[in-house]
Design a protein around this motif. Sequence first.
Motif, short mmCIF file in Angstrom:
data_model
loop_
_atom_site.label_atom_id
_atom_site.label_comp_id
_atom_site.label_asym_id
_atom_site.label_seq_id
_atom_site.Cartn_x
_atom_site.Cartn_y
_atom_site.Cartn_z
N GLY A 1 10.96 21.75 -13.79
CA GLY A 1 10.31 20.65 -13.10
C GLY A 1 10.16 20.86 -11.60
N ALA A 2 11.01 21.68 -11.01
CA ALA A 2 10.91 21.95 -9.58
C ALA A 2 9.66 22.75 -9.25
N GLU A 3 9.13 23.48 -10.23
CA GLU A 3 7.93 24.28 -10.01
C GLU A 3 6.65 23.47 -10.14
N VAL A 4 6.74 22.29 -10.71
CA VAL A 4 5.56 21.45 -10.92
C VAL A 4 5.37 20.57 -9.69
N THR A 5 4.51 21.01 -8.80
CA THR A 5 4.28 20.30 -7.54
C THR A 5 2.99 19.48 -7.55
N GLY A 6 2.23 19.59 -8.61
CA GLY A 6 0.98 18.86 -8.78
C GLY A 6 0.40 19.22 -10.13
N LEU A 7 -0.69 18.59 -10.50
CA LEU A 7 -1.28 18.84 -11.82
C LEU A 7 -1.78 20.27 -11.96
N ASP A 8 -2.44 20.78 -10.93
CA ASP A 8 -2.93 22.16 -11.02
C ASP A 8 -1.77 23.13 -11.23
N ARG A 9 -0.67 22.89 -10.58
CA ARG A 9 0.50 23.74 -10.74
C ARG A 9 1.11 23.58 -12.13
N PHE A 10 1.07 22.36 -12.69
CA PHE A 10 1.58 22.16 -14.05
C PHE A 10 0.89 23.10 -15.03
N TRP A 11 -0.46 23.21 -14.92
CA TRP A 11 -1.19 24.08 -15.85
C TRP A 11 -0.71 25.53 -15.73
N GLN A 12 -0.44 25.97 -14.52
CA GLN A 12 0.06 27.33 -14.32
C GLN A 12 1.46 27.50 -14.91
N VAL A 13 2.32 26.53 -14.67
CA VAL A 13 3.72 26.61 -15.11
C VAL A 13 3.80 26.60 -16.64
N ILE A 14 3.06 25.71 -17.29
CA ILE A 14 3.14 25.68 -18.76
C ILE A 14 2.47 26.91 -19.36
N GLY A 15 1.40 27.39 -18.72
CA GLY A 15 0.76 28.62 -19.20
C GLY A 15 1.71 29.80 -19.14
N ALA A 16 2.44 29.92 -18.04
CA ALA A 16 3.41 31.01 -17.90
C ALA A 16 4.57 30.85 -18.87
N ALA A 17 5.02 29.62 -19.09
CA ALA A 17 6.14 29.38 -20.01
C ALA A 17 5.79 29.81 -21.43
N VAL A 18 4.56 29.53 -21.84
CA VAL A 18 4.16 29.81 -23.23
C VAL A 18 3.61 31.23 -23.39
N ASN A 19 2.80 31.68 -22.44
CA ASN A 19 2.08 32.94 -22.62
C ASN A 19 2.37 33.99 -21.56
N GLY A 20 3.41 33.80 -20.76
CA GLY A 20 3.76 34.77 -19.74
C GLY A 20 3.00 34.52 -18.44
#
Length: 128
Positions: A9-28
């Motif tokens: 959650g500390a990496e999620v600083t906004g919605l655009d960043r959420f998409w990056q964080v979940i993408g990296a979590a699931v697909n690297g």
Amino acid sequence: MTVTYVIDGAEVTGLDRFWQVIGAAVNGPGGYFGNNLDALADCLSGGYGTPDDGDFTIEWRRHDLSRRALGHEETVRTLQRRLERAHSTGKAAVQARLDAARAGRGPTVFDELVQVIEETAPGVLRLG
């Protein structure tokens, strides 16, 4: 065997960043896992990194930090972008949500994300 995807959650600083964080979590690193609510629902359904059998967990650690980052301020920003692209028949509804968000009322972006995850893949989300 259940696969666990971790969102910090500390990496999620906004919605655009959420998409990056979940993408990296699931697909690297640099991985895609949607960039709007409809795409997120599609990706949660399997075939875009998650197992087709639905045997996975999303562990959203320190979600309280994300909840703040994706609160009413970010919701206002997001709804302003939606309003610019909205079809004329939907503008009034988006404007009403925008007005509520500006007043600190109504669902936030965080709430919407959680709702999509819970409705599309019931039981996979763990908020910690």
